[in-house]
Design a protein around this motif. Structure first.
Motif, short mmCIF file in Angstrom:
data_model
loop_
_atom_site.label_atom_id
_atom_site.label_comp_id
_atom_site.label_asym_id
_atom_site.label_seq_id
_atom_site.Cartn_x
_atom_site.Cartn_y
_atom_site.Cartn_z
N PRO A 125 0.83 -1.21 0.00
CA PRO A 125 0.00 0.00 0.00
C PRO A 125 0.87 1.26 0.00
O PRO A 125 1.84 1.36 0.73
N LEU A 126 0.50 2.24 -0.82
CA LEU A 126 1.26 3.49 -0.91
C LEU A 126 0.79 4.44 0.19
O LEU A 126 -0.05 5.31 -0.01
N THR A 127 1.36 4.26 1.35
CA THR A 127 1.01 5.11 2.48
C THR A 127 1.68 6.48 2.31
O THR A 127 2.58 6.66 1.47
N GLU A 128 1.25 7.43 3.12
CA GLU A 128 1.82 8.77 3.04
C GLU A 128 3.31 8.75 3.37
O GLU A 128 4.10 9.49 2.75
N ASP A 129 3.73 7.92 4.33
CA ASP A 129 5.15 7.84 4.67
C ASP A 129 5.98 7.35 3.50
O ASP A 129 7.05 7.89 3.19
N ARG A 130 5.50 6.30 2.82
CA ARG A 130 6.24 5.77 1.67
C ARG A 130 6.31 6.81 0.55
O ARG A 130 7.36 6.98 -0.09
N LEU A 131 5.21 7.48 0.27
CA LEU A 131 5.21 8.49 -0.78
C LEU A 131 6.14 9.65 -0.42
O LEU A 131 6.84 10.20 -1.29
N ALA A 132 6.17 10.04 0.87
CA ALA A 132 7.03 11.15 1.29
C ALA A 132 8.50 10.79 1.13
O ALA A 132 9.31 11.59 0.65
#
Length: 615
Positions: A222-229
């Motif tokens: 899942p592309l969580t906000e932490d991973r995207l950041a």
């Protein structure tokens, strides 16, 4: 009534067969599925190892290059004076040449503020010159004095690649960064068209390499906000659109992991095999479609059920042939009993032959023992024969001192009568010295005649040579021969028996004295030196007539002699040859180019001698 009983029995048999068929079907399907998946996993594991090896090889090929270019004087001069247009032009040409030679994607140099001042693509539409890449982790690692590694989608070229970086050091300070970008398209292209899907994901689970272009930049997690950041901070994928791949993970089976990916043509289940590449920060996965494995398992189950049905059909035939089978089994039993009887007979014959063989072995050992005893007796006989040959000279050696003792004793008596005690004491001292000399000669002869101890051990060669020369001194004096000895600054120690080695040297030097007795040059040389492999060579050379070539091969045969009748038994060299062989060494003879015979004894050096030679 009978028909009803038969009908009920048929129903029960049918039900039992149906239950058996169901159990067999389920068991075979489960086993076949596991076997097919294991086989698919084995093939996938091979593909995974090859893919990881190809990627690792591609990375190792370019990893040391940034540091080598960073050490180039041209690059150092450029970073020392980055505004010099001539240095920039020369550096651009150099980087372009290196890039073409190494078949890399791009090579470029940055200042400490991140500005690119030279690049291999300086003359292209997507030149890196003037671009700033301070946000890239490879730049930050190099500025910290470390080697950098990073994979990403180029923000300028929009091409994927793996980046290697190295700091440029001037006066113990980082003055710039050299970056190599490696193209990975060639490796990825080799994955297309295979039976397996190969993907490479980053630490966030985003697909970075794949034989399926539609899977690129899609995430298995899942592309969580932490991973995207974290991904946006390094601009790893520039402006590429990131998305989640429609993946669902299945229940593990027999240690295998599965995932199902939905697509335009429906969902497909894959067997997943993964291996981490920690240096690169990647995870390489091989996805094997399980459809063929499950179809194979279903086919195996169907075949098993068909075989079960065929077996049930054959059962009836087997029951009808039980009587014939019983008759055949009786024949087999009779044949087996006959075979066992023959085996017992053959075993008895073999035991008798074995007993005979043991008897022959015992007789051979007894014969060998007698042979060794005979050889020892021959050695002793050879020594006694040598003593007999030297007896006349030894008699002379003893007679001279005895005559001198008699004279000195008579003179001492006269001097005492005349009260000349000092002169009489001098005569007595001379008598004592002559007695010591005769005792020394007697001791050497006694040791030489004694039967030797068979045990081998370290033997100082200098002591053996000194004792030998004492024994053969009278023979050398009678022949008018002189022996010059050269054992080196550090005389070697060999593995042998003291008395037996002394006997060998007595035989060889005595023969040398015989050879030079009537010659103008009566010099005999004895030298020893260490050789390769922990060996010591002892060489005795005379200036006699040498050994005729026709008898070189027979010189060590027992009872073979070139001397006249009564001048030897012909055992000396034969005994010497066997003694040296018992030492684990070798004795050989050759003719010197300048005349004379050369006898060479090769023995093992003692451990202490080898250690001293090494020091």
């Amino acid at each position: 009534m009978v028909s009803k009983i038969l009908s009920a029995r048929s129903i029960w048999i049918t039900l039992l067969l149906a239950v058996a068929a169901a159990v067999i079907g389920v068991s075979v399907h489960r086993f076949a599925t596991r076997a097919a998946l294991d086989e698919a996993a084995s093939r996938g594991q091979t593909t995974l190892r090859l893919a990881v090896a190809a990627l690792s090889g591609q990375m190792r090929r370019y990893e040391p290059l940034p540091r080598l270019i960073a050490d180039q004087e041209l690059i150092r001069q450029l970073l020392a004076d980055p505004d010099d247009p001539a240095l920039r032009a020369e550096a651009n040409a150099y980087l372009k040449e290196i890039n073409a030679l190494l078949d890399s994607s791009d090579v470029y140099v940055m200042k400490t503020d991140g500005e690119t001042i030279a690049a291999s693509n300086h003359d292209s539409d997507i030149s890196f010159v003037g671009e700033n890449f301070t946000y890239r982790p490879y730049f930050q690692d190099a500025m910290a004095g470390r080697l950098g590694r990073f994979f990403a989608l180029g923000t300028t070229s929009l091409k994927r690649g793996y980046y290697f970086s190295a700091p440029v050091m001037l006066d113990n300070a980082v003055r710039g960064v050299v970056v190599f970008k490696v193209d990975i398209d060639a490796v990825e292209a080799s994955w297309k068209g295979g039976n397996n899907e190969i993907i490479v994901t980053d630490p966030e689970g985003i697909v970075f390499m794949s034989g399926r272009p539609d899977w690129l930049y899609a995430s298995l997690k899942p592309l969580t906000e932490d991973r995207l950041a974290r991904t946006a901070e390094s601009r790893r994928y520039a402006d590429a659109r990131l998305r989640e791949l429609p993946v669902s993970r299945g229940k593990p089976e027999a240690g295998h992991y599965f995932l199902t990916i939905a697509g335009d043509r429906g969902s497909r289940e894959f067997l997943q095999l993964s291996e981490d590449m920690p240096d690169a920060g990647w995870t390489v996965s091989v996805l094997t479609d399980t459809a063929s494995a499950r179809a194979q398992a279903l086919t195996t189950m169907t075949a098993a059920l068909l075989l079960f049905g065929l077996a049930a059909l054959l059962g009836a035939i087997v029951l009808q042939r039980r009587s014939r089978l019983a008759e055949r089994m009786e024949m087999q039993r009779s044949a087996r009993e006959e075979l066992e009887r023959r085996v017992e007979e053959r075993t008895a014959d073999l035991e008798a032959a074995n007993s005979q063989l043991e008897l022959e072995i015992a007789e051979r050992r007894a014969t060998e023992q007698r042979l060794r005893q005979t050889q020892a007796d021959l050695v002793q006989a050879g020594k006694l024969a040598a003593l007999g040959q030297m007896s006349a000279a030894l008699s002379h050696e003893f007679n001279q001192p005895l005559a001198a003792v008699k004279t000195y004793a008579d003179n001492a008596a006269v001097l005492i009568d005349r009260d000349r005690a000092a002169e009489a004491r001098d005569n007595v001292s001379r008598i004592s010295s002559l007695a010591d000399r005769m005792a020394t000669i007697s001791r050497h002869l006694r040791n030489f005649a004694r039967k030797p101890n068979q045990k081998l051990g370290p033997v100082p060669l200098a002591e053996v040579v000194a004792d030998t020369l004492e024994i053969v001194g009278s023979r050398l004096k009678g022949a008018g021969a002189a022996v010059s000895v050269d054992l080196g600054a550090d005389p070697p120690v060999v593995i042998a028996g003291t008395v037996r080695l002394q006997q060998v040297l007595v035989n060889i030097i005595s023969n040398a004295a015989d050879a030079v007795e009537d010659r103008e040059n009566r010099d005999i040389t004895l030298t020893a030196k260490r050789g390769d492999g922990g060996k010591v060579s002892i060489v005795v050379r005379d200036h006699g007539p040498g050994v005729p070539p026709a008898i070189l091969d027979r010189i060590f045969d027992p009872f073979f002699s070139t001397k006249g009748v009564g001048n030897g038994l012909g055992l000396g060299l034969s005994i010497s040859y066997n003694i040296v062989k018992d030492f684990g060494g070798s004795l050989s003879v050759a003719n010197h180019p300048d005349g004379g015979a050369v006898f060479t004894i090769v023995l093992d050096a003692a451990a202490s001698s080898i250690a001293e030679a090494a020091e």
